[in-house]
Design an enzyme around this catalytic site. Structure first.
Site, PDB file in Angstrom:
ATOM      1  N   CYS A 123      37.786  44.335  46.464  1.00  0.00           N
ATOM      2  CA  CYS A 123      37.852  43.151  45.254  1.00  0.00           C
ATOM      3  C   CYS A 123      39.081  43.426  44.581  1.00  0.00           C
ATOM      4  CB  CYS A 123      36.795  43.437  44.287  1.00  0.00           C
ATOM      5  SG  CYS A 123      35.257  43.575  44.962  1.00  0.00           S
ATOM      6  N   THR A 124      39.646  42.318  43.582  1.00  0.00           N
ATOM      7  CA  THR A 124      40.667  42.428  42.631  1.00  0.00           C
ATOM      8  C   THR A 124      40.015  41.977  41.268  1.00  0.00           C
ATOM      9  OG1 THR A 124      42.355  42.239  44.300  1.00  0.00           O
ATOM     10  CG2 THR A 124      42.928  41.929  41.891  1.00  0.00           C
TER      11      THR A 124
END
Length: 354
Positions: A123-124
């Protein structure tokens, strides 16, 4: 004179490699938005949503993920789940039971696929404050099997007494949340913290009463009354795995990245806008360490935020930041942007760069 939006788009284009351009939100499809009533019995509350989807697709997704992500000794896990069902966390286990029965799956496979999602969410996440003190929160969720998961992504409005208690984005059949919002209170996302995945340790921690990381997000959205209470719960509750929790509130300065060990917080990294730190970017690596060159999403995200500027920050601008390659990449399933102070603007879009 060019509008600020056009200037921002041009600046972001300069950050992209040839052939990679931001995708305006209105050109990316939105997932279905569905309601789940928490007043219904746990085993029944997901059934109206399940009926909207092809059960064959859902069963195929379970078979593929379990077959690819779960150790060969999953039969042992299955026996443990069957024998210890009454001791596992509720209402989530009953919800998994209802979903599994509907799809004609064993409880063990339904449970295992929910745990498999815990292990592989790349994820970011970004939490940021604009020049007026408004808090914005955005995230990309990256996961293999995007060809299946893009068809299974939903925005869920969880209802209590007919009113929206909280909103989250998830995959059909998965009872946890990696992304969510409690209206007028806080937003939260989770990013995997990869310390080496050991199913044995995860299962042991689960049977010791520790929470799966995505279940804690949902519990926090349901129970915590404000930003401060949510951060405390997310920082202190024992977990089955390490994780990064990113939280945004409604007041200036209410933004933080909580780096978690299983037993408690390893680091608390708040916004510090008075000293120029108006955003925090978290990918899947400790923020105080360099990111590997093979997976540097952090640097492009930081460059895009600086190019945007604090004065130009908005949900649409944050969406464009999260559209920059490789922040958005071939395994990105969805992007969500949200602000707890304006909960009606919660927005998810399906991404497909492949």
């Amino acid at each position: 004179m060019r509008s600020p939006g056009i200037v921002l788009l041009l600046l972001l284009l300069l950050l992209l490699p040839p052939g990679a351009a931001p995708c305006p939100a209105d050109l990316c499809p939105a997932p279905p938005r569905v309601n789940v009533s928490l007043d219904a019995a746990p085993a029944a509350r997901w059934l109206p949503v399940l009926r909207l989807f092809d059960p064959g697709l859902l069963r195929a997704a379970v078979a593929r993920i379990v077959g690819d992500r779960v150790p060969k000794w999953r039969d042992v896990i299955g026996k443990l789940v069957a024998e210890m069902e009454s001791f596992l966390p509720q209402p989530y286990t009953k919800e998994i039971r209802g979903i599994s029965d509907f799809l004609n799956l064993s409880l063990a496979d339904g449970f295992i696929v929910n745990l498999a999602y815990e292990a592989s969410a790349f994820c970011t996440s970004v939490v940021a404050q604009d020049s007026r003190g408004h808090i914005y929160h955005g995230r990309n969720l990256d996961y293999p099997f995007g060809d299946l998961l893009r068809k299974m992504t939903v925005d869920v409005q969880f209802l209590k007494n007919g009113q929206i208690a909280f909103t989250g984005t998830t995959f059909i059949g998965y009872v946890g949340l990696w992304t969510g919002q409690s209206p007028y209170k806080f937003t939260v996302s989770g990013d995997e913290r990869d310390k080496g995945w050991w199913w044995e340790n995860m299962i042991a921690a689960l049977f010791q009463g520790h929470s799966p990381v995505s279940w804690l997000i949902r519990t926090t959205l349901s129970e915590s009354e404000d930003f401060e209470a949510s951060v405390y719960k997310l920082a202190k509750t024992p977990l089955i795995a390490d994780v990064y929790y990113i939280v945004g509130g409604t007041a200036p300065g209410e933004g933080v990245v909580v780096t978690r060990n299983r037993g408690g917080p390893a680091d608390i990294w708040p916004l510090d806008p008075l000293n120029g730190a108006w955003f925090r970017v978290e990918t899947n690596y400790d923020h105080w360490k360099p990111v590997p060159k093979s997976d540097d999403r952090r640097t492009p995200a930081i460059k895009a935020l600086n190019a945007t500027g604090q004065a130009n920050l908005s949900l649409e601008a944050l969406f464009q930041v999260l559209s920059v390659v490789p922040v958005c990449n071939k395994i990105t399933v969805y992007t969500t942007v949200m602000s707890a102070a304006t909960p009606d603007k919660y927005m998810t879009r399906i991404r497909n760069l492949s």
